[in-house]
Design a protein around this motif. Structure first.
Motif, PDB file in Angstrom:
ATOM      1  N   THR A  31       0.977  -1.231   0.079  1.00  0.00           N
ATOM      2  CA  THR A  31       0.035  -0.200   0.078  1.00  0.00           C
ATOM      3  C   THR A  31       0.850   1.322   0.008  1.00  0.00           C
ATOM      4  OG1 THR A  31      -1.853   1.419   1.546  1.00  0.00           O
ATOM      5  CG2 THR A  31      -0.229  -0.109   2.515  1.00  0.00           C
ATOM      6  N   SER A  32       0.276   2.307  -0.605  1.00  0.00           N
ATOM      7  CA  SER A  32       1.042   3.458  -0.510  1.00  0.00           C
ATOM      8  C   SER A  32       0.673   4.336   0.677  1.00  0.00           C
ATOM      9  CB  SER A  32       0.649   4.545  -1.825  1.00  0.00           C
ATOM     10  OG  SER A  32      -0.681   4.476  -1.842  1.00  0.00           O
ATOM     11  N   GLY A 841       7.136   3.012   4.185  1.00  0.00           N
ATOM     12  CA  GLY A 841       7.413   3.334   2.803  1.00  0.00           C
ATOM     13  C   GLY A 841       8.919   2.646   2.318  1.00  0.00           C
TER      14      GLY A 841
END
Length: 928
Positions: A31-32, A841
């Motif tokens: 997922t971002s 991230g």
């Protein structure tokens, strides 16, 4: 976005496990989004979620463990799934998972069944039954002693081995739950084979028999639910029959005799079973009382991997030996087309001696599998034993042996691997592999010391030192929960003391520091790695009782705050003892005991505070402070010098913060290492912590030096001699390939594999900043001994990655990944702007370091470190020829001299200006 790794209490889809509390965990990946905006857990009675019975949702649901307040019913399957919404609006729903209860508090309708006492063979219990209609659901709830395997209509029930495993039989017997719906027919036959196992067979340091009982038996209930809503219960009772199985004998230590001709000329007709009426006053059956039966809590013990034969060896003695290429625990399975009456004997060993088969280091464990063929083609394996081995001697094989007919079955508890390391150095990669295989081999339901000799016990000291590394390597939540549960039962019998190993068979009484401190250290490790505060409520009484026990022992001795009484293992197998063969090192036992007493009291205080026990937190904080003061008064001089001058003394002082002047202790430690010629002298207490403590105190270069040493004693010594697992001793095998002794010499002992914590936590630099790795510190510490290191840790909060590379032009490249809903502080090595706060991230950094890693020489470089560098040796030969002589002499003391030490050696003709010029020139050499 994906929601993966859904677990209940650390288990994947548990069936029949004890579920006093239900804790759901999960991981989000792909997922971002950085943060969890919302999470929802649904629990249903059906897979389509049309019968939802429970919903829990909110922004702050914890993925590392969220309690589900579900009112559970016996023998019921619950389906659940987790939905997560990210802060960027994306969402995902996990695949449907489940958990299923066992009998819970239901009374057992079944009875223990056994043979007539005069029948001392290995029995198989059997029963025929018919299904009355279409079966919707079928389960068997079963326990067999010592160990058992069940077969329904000729097919094995479940994929587990050695059930009901090794637990505290004096307190409880685990029963297992298996789905059998798909195995049922209209007409059915069930067979249950039973072996001796740990319960009846030889076990313990004295290889005693019948430690926990002497009767083989089975208790089982088959619950059938039909499509029409009706139910049926089939139980072990007087209607069952038994006869002798083809297992002539079995034993965990000795192996198994599988004789397919055993009953050819003997009567083996079915007999009615005998109902066993367990009696607490009868030593044969007192542990079989129904009150001891509990839902399982052990992970499944299954075949986790398979190994093919690497080579078939004909030894100088003419033996046929299979080399599996890897030391491991499990068994050999082979295809047989042998003529009737053929007797094949498989003997198991870890090493060859003079090219011949050898296993004298197994003590009195015969470690043998005997198979006698009935002439039928079949696949053969032992049922009720396991072996630790690399080599298999095959005797009695008829015809040409085809190695493809033999397969090594790797057996251990069903743990998920979570740690992955790859470096540019193949020897370190092999060391890492050895560590993993040591863990696999010794994590068969209990963390044992070794998997091969007549021991295989749950030594608490081994478990304590290895727990941090083990929990990087694998998800150990459920595994150590089981171990600590067994440990707690034994502790209660010892009024707060903790045995040196479990099961405590009485061969070696008492308790020891560092070993007993497993009661506090392992729970603390589990909390740091997995962050489950609810589980700490279970462990807290054990932690408290241990500290209270030591406090009481200290008060009896007259030294209220020093643990200066009793017998301890001390720095076991250290090399600075009275002689090189001494069991103990030179560090005073009571100093070690008192430092661990201090740390245990401190851990207890911290845990009490987390659990809201403020008064006890204060009480044990004060106690820890008093202990520390007493240690400083007894073992430190007024100026802050530690009076015990050994490697281990400094290691534990620095690790646990016991000092007056830290800088003074570090200086002493450095001096001690130089006096020891930078060779490992510490033992069981110190060595697992050596590299980690060096790195924690700004001496990572020395930590690297110890990691990469290759001469005895060192971690790579065994690698150079072909080891595929970690050894018990630094020199379990001598340089000429001969084994150094047989009394206590395992080639598969995981304890010294604890050095891998240094690579995970310091070389790669992945460490928890908050329990459960919701926040982490990533602080890699490169060194030119590696061109690159790649490390991945699949924490309970998600996957962290720390990769670094030193490029040929000197630049450093760092790649970091932080999981969803987590954050990390990245400390870039030798960077002008080192600290970075990172959310979820993937990140890459490349820069020229403030000092060039390729410049590997400096004033503290030791002479021995220049030996293999031709250019460096040429510089020395030109400017300081006497230094070349020192290096070539092979004298360890001279080789451990630092370049700057030469200034103090003018008596050898060294001139200060020549020394300075040499150092300056060496410091310009770049190596990559």
């Amino acid at each position: 976005m994906k929601v993966v790794n859904t677990k209940i209490n650390g288990f994947d889809n548990p069936i029949g496990f004890e579920l006093k509390e239900v804790s759901c965990s999960w991981v989000v990946e792909g997922t971002s989004s950085s943060k969890q905006e919302h999470a929802k857990i649904k629990v249903s009675l059906d897979e389509s979620f049309s019968e939802i019975i429970y919903i829990k949702e909110g922004k702050d649901l914890s993925s590392i463990g969220e309690l589900l307040e579900v009112e559970l019913k016996p023998r019921t399957r619950y389906y659940y799934r987790v939905e997560v919404v990210g802060d960027e609006g994306d969402s995902a729903l996990s695949e449907t998972a489940f958990f299923e209860t066992g009998k819970m508090d239901e009374a057992w309708q079944a009875e223990w069944i056994g043979c007539k006492e005069e029948d001392d063979f290995h029995p198989v219990f059997t029963y025929n039954f018919s299904s009355k209609g279409k079966v919707k659901k079928a389960r068997i709830y079963i326990c067999g002693l010592g160990v058992y395997e069940a077969y329904l209509n000729g097919e094995k029930v479940g994929d587990e081995y050695l059930a009901p495993f090794l637990s505290d039989y004096k307190a409880e017997l685990q029963y297992q739950t298996y789905p059998i719906t798909d195995q049922l027919k209209h007409e059915n036959n069930i067979k249950i084979y039973v072996g001796k196992g740990w319960f009846i067979g030889k076990f313990g340091l004295n290889s005693a028999k019948n430690i926990f009982g002497s009767r083989m038996g089975v208790i089982a209930e088959i619950h059938l639910e039909y499509e029409d809503g009706s139910t049926e219960l089939i139980t072990t009772d007087e209607n069952w029959s038994y006869c002798g199985s083809d297992i002539e004998d079995s034993n965990i230590y000795d192996g198994e005799i599988y004789n397919r001709c055993l009953w050819d000329d003997r009567d083996n007709s079915l007999k009615p079973v005998e109902i066993i009426r367990p009696d607490r006053e009868d030593s044969n059956t007192y542990n079989m009382v129904k009150e001891h039966l509990v839902e399982r809590f052990s992970l499944p013990v299954i075949v986790k991997d398979e190994i093919s034969v690497k080579e078939v060896i004909t030894t100088p003695k003419g033996e046929t030996v299979l080399d599996m290429g890897q030391n491991f625990a499990g068994f050999i399975e082979f295809k047989s087309e042998l003529p009737k009456g053929s007797k094949v004997v498989l003997d198991f060993g870890e090493v060859l001696q003079e090219g011949n088969f050898y296993n004298e280091n197994y003590r009195d464990a015969k470690s043998q599998f005997v198979y006698i063929s009935n002439g039928e083609e079949e696949v053969v394996r032992p049922h009720f034993t396991y072996f630790g081995f690399r080599y298999v001697r095959v005797t009695g094989w008829v015809g040409e042996l085809d190695p493809s007919d033999f397969t090594g079955k790797v057996v251990y508890s069903d743990l998920n691997r979570t740690g992955f390391i790859e470096t540019s150095d193949e020897k370190i990669n092999q060391l890492y592999s050895n560590c993993l295989w040591g863990q696999k081999s010794n994590f068969i339901d209990m963390p044992t010391d070794c998997p091969q000799r007549s021991e295989r016990l749950g030594w608490t000291g081994d478990a304590q030192v290895f727990a941090p590394t083990a929990s990087y390597n694998m998800d150990t939540r459920a595994f150590y929960r089981k171990f600590l549960r067994d440990l707690r039962h034994e502790q209660k019998r010892m009024d707060g003391g903790v045995p040196n190993y479990i099961p405590n068979t009485g061969d070696l009484g008492g308790t020891s520091s560092a070993w007993g401190d497993a009661a506090t250290f392992i729970p603390n490790t589990l909390f740091n790695y997995y962050g489950n505060i609810e589980e700490m409520k279970t462990y807290y009484p054990m932690m408290k009782d241990w500290v209270d026990y030591v406090t009481e022992e200290a008060e009896k001795s007259g030294n209220k705050y020093l643990y200066s009484t009793g017998s301890h293992f001390g720095d076991w197998l250290a090399l600075d003892g009275v002689t090189s063969q001494s069991f103990k090192g030179g560090t005073e036992d009571y100093y070690i005991a008192s430092v661990y007493y201090y740390r245990s009291a401190e851990i207890l205080s911290e845990m009490a505070a987390r659990l809201g026990k403020s008064e006890e937190a204060e009480e044990y904080m004060v106690l820890s402070e008093h202990i520390k003061e007493a240690i400083l008064a007894e073992y430190f001089t007024p100026t802050g010098r530690l009076a015990i001058d050994t490697q281990t003394a400094y290691i534990i002082a620095l690790k646990f913060g016991v000092y007056k002047d830290k800088a003074r202790v570090i200086e002493q430690f450095r001096n001690r290492l130089q006096k020891d010629c930078y060779r490992i002298k510490c033992g069981f207490v110190g060595a697992p912590l050596l590299c980690t403590v060096l790195s924690e105190n700004g001496m990572e270069d020395l930590a690297y030096d110890f990691l990469f040493q290759e001469e005895f004693p060192s971690w790579l010594y065994c690698v150079n001699l072909g080891a595929t697992t970690i050894w018990e001793r630094w020199n379990s095998i001598l340089e000429d390939g001969t084994i150094s002794g047989t009394g206590m010499n395992s080639l598969n002992h995981y304890a010294y594999g604890s050095v891998m914590e240094f690579i995970y936590a310091h070389v790669a630099g992945i460490r928890a900043a908050e329990p459960g790795f919701r926040k982490a510190v990533i602080e890699p510490k490169p060194n030119m001994k590696f061109k690159y290191v790649k490390c991945q840790y699949d924490s309970v909060s998600g996957t962290y990655v720390s990769n670094w590379e030193i490029k040929e032009d000197g630049k450093v490249h760092v790649h970091v990944e932080v999981p969803f809903n987590a954050e990390a502080t990245l400390i870039l090595p030798r960077c002008e702007d080192p600290a970075k706060h990172l959310g979820s991230g993937s990140y890459d950094f490349e820069y020229m370091p403030t000092s060039d890693y390729r410049l590997i020489y400096h004033k503290e470089t030791r002479l021995e470190q220049l030996k293999e560098d031709e250019e460096a040796m040429e510089i020395l030969a030109e400017k300081l020829p006497a230094a070349v002589g020192l290096i070539k002499s092979g004298n360890p003391e001279m080789g451990s001299k630092k370049l700057e030490d030469l200034y103090q050696m003018g008596y050898m003709g060294f001139k200060p200006e020549d020394i300075k010029a040499t150092i300056d020139e060496l410091c310009k050499l770049k190596r990559w």
